[in-house]
Enzyme design. Structure first.
Site, PDB file in Angstrom:
ATOM      1  N   HIS A 140      -1.344   0.396  -9.838  1.00 52.17           N
ATOM      2  CA  HIS A 140      -2.063  -0.445  -8.859  1.00 52.17           C
ATOM      3  C   HIS A 140      -2.808  -1.590  -9.579  1.00 52.17           C
ATOM      4  O   HIS A 140      -4.005  -1.795  -9.363  1.00 52.17           O
ATOM      5  CB  HIS A 140      -3.039   0.395  -8.020  1.00 52.17           C
ATOM      6  CG  HIS A 140      -3.394  -0.276  -6.719  1.00 52.17           C
ATOM      7  ND1 HIS A 140      -3.620   0.405  -5.557  1.00 52.17           N
ATOM      8  CD2 HIS A 140      -3.557  -1.587  -6.401  1.00 52.17           C
ATOM      9  CE1 HIS A 140      -3.917  -0.441  -4.577  1.00 52.17           C
ATOM     10  NE2 HIS A 140      -3.884  -1.665  -5.080  1.00 52.17           N
TER      11      HIS A 140
ATOM     12  N   ARG B  42       0.848  -1.194   0.000  1.00 46.43           N
ATOM     13  CA  ARG B  42       0.000   0.000   0.000  1.00 46.43           C
ATOM     14  C   ARG B  42       0.882   1.242   0.000  1.00 46.43           C
ATOM     15  O   ARG B  42       1.949   1.253   0.617  1.00 46.43           O
ATOM     16  CB  ARG B  42      -0.869   0.033   1.251  1.00 46.43           C
ATOM     17  CG  ARG B  42      -2.103  -0.829   1.169  1.00 46.43           C
ATOM     18  CD  ARG B  42      -3.137  -0.250   0.207  1.00 46.43           C
ATOM     19  NE  ARG B  42      -4.349  -1.032   0.169  1.00 46.43           N
ATOM     20  CZ  ARG B  42      -4.574  -2.060  -0.644  1.00 46.43           C
ATOM     21  NH1 ARG B  42      -3.669  -2.438  -1.521  1.00 46.43           N
ATOM     22  NH2 ARG B  42      -5.727  -2.706  -0.605  1.00 46.43           N
TER      23      ARG B  42
END
Ligand code: GLV
Length: 311
Positions: free
Chosen positions: A274, A226
């Site tokens: 992502h 993350r």
């Protein structure tokens, strides 16, 4: 029995999810957040990065299922309905995607492909040899549902593989370290670090200058965990000083990565949007159906999040 679907990134994902869920649970009324109907009928939510407060609007929610493995955005919602279980996604297709991403980029760093690409653009024929995998130490941060199989796969390629996790783990072919005490040994001599940790209060900002300083000079970093785990100014500084020679990042503090962000054009940064792994509705729907059936039969849910630790 109704389920509400919300995905921040891509509303077009609704139809494939609906189709996959209807195949395994024909009685489930699958609704898009755009047309929720009578919200009192919604018992389940399947969501990716819902806006804070959204889940709190469904008075009869019985369970929240995350589309992704990471549940940080859900747990950060101050209005997350108390007492409603949250389940993370542990799906083989998602794990396989993360394993593939990690293998691709570990090998790319191992063989110094970024330098070869730079040389090609300069029409420069400059040959060099790389060490063998067995002479390279790769460290995997996070040894859970995603990190565990990744560490095994990296070890299977012949790399000296070391892993780090919050709690002790045992994985054949992987030297496993844990906790604050294990971090120093994990970092020393590790030339390629792959971060696959969940974002929790403990892992926030973990990829910072103190950590980079414990790696060998010129180490490389891959972060598919993350963005909140990386201190982006520290990454830029470490690239400037040569402490890190290249980073590959799939996640960012701000997503989508803003167009002015220095990472986009930095010669030592590889940016991916992502997309290291995306949950496949077909396989994931089977797991969701299993959990919904368990809930209806008053059996404990699988992959339920421990809210106190954050994953
Ligand atoms: C992706 O980031 C996920 O959490 O699955």
């Amino acid at each position: 029995m109704a389920l509400i679907f919300f995905s921040k990134d891509d509303v077009d994902r609704f139809e494939p999810w609906k189709k996959a869920l209807k195949e395994v649970l024909p009685d489930l009324d699958v609704r898009s957040w755009k047309q929720p109907g009578n919200i009192g009928e919604i018992e389940f939510a399947l969501v990716w990065n819902p806006p804070p407060g959204m889940l709190g609007t469904f008075p009869n929610l019985r369970a929240v299922f995350s589309v992704g493995a990471g549940v940080d955005s859900l747990l950060n919602d101050p209005e997350l309905p108390a007492g409603v279980p949250v389940c993370r996604m542990v799906d083989d297709s998602l794990t396989q995607g993360m394993v593939e991403y990690s293998i691709l980029h570990v090998l790319r760093h191992h063989r110094n492909q970024p330098l070869l690409e730079k040389n090609q653009r300069a029409a420069k024929w400059s040959t060099f040899s790389s060490p063998l995998a067995s002479e390279r130490r790769v460290g995997i941060m996070g040894l859970g549902a995603i990190g565990g199989p990744t560490a095994k796969a990296i070890s299977g390629l012949g790399f000296e593989t070391i892993g780090w996790s919050r709690n002790p783990k045992e994985i054949v072919g992987v030297e496993c370290m844990h906790g604050k005490k294990g971090m120093k040994d994990f970092l020393s001599g590790t030339e390629i670090v792959v971060c696959l940790l969940p974002l929790t209060p403990e892992t926030e900002d973990i990829l910072n200058k103190d950590l980079f300083a414990q790696l060998p000079m010129g180490a490389t970093l891959i972060n598919a965990g993350r963005g909140g785990q990386q201190v982006e100014e520290d990454i830029l500084e470490a690239l400037d000083s040569g402490q890190l020679s290249h980073v590959t990042l799939d996640v960012f503090r701000d997503e989508p990565l803003p167009p002015y962000h220095p990472f986009w054009k930095h010669s030592k940064v590889t940016v991916t949007p992502h997309n290291a792994a995306v949950t496949q509705p077909k396989t994931a729907a089977i797991l969701l159906a299993n959990n919904i059936n368990r809930l209806n039969a008053s059996q404990p849910l699988i992959n339920i999040v421990d809210i106190s630790v954050g994953y």
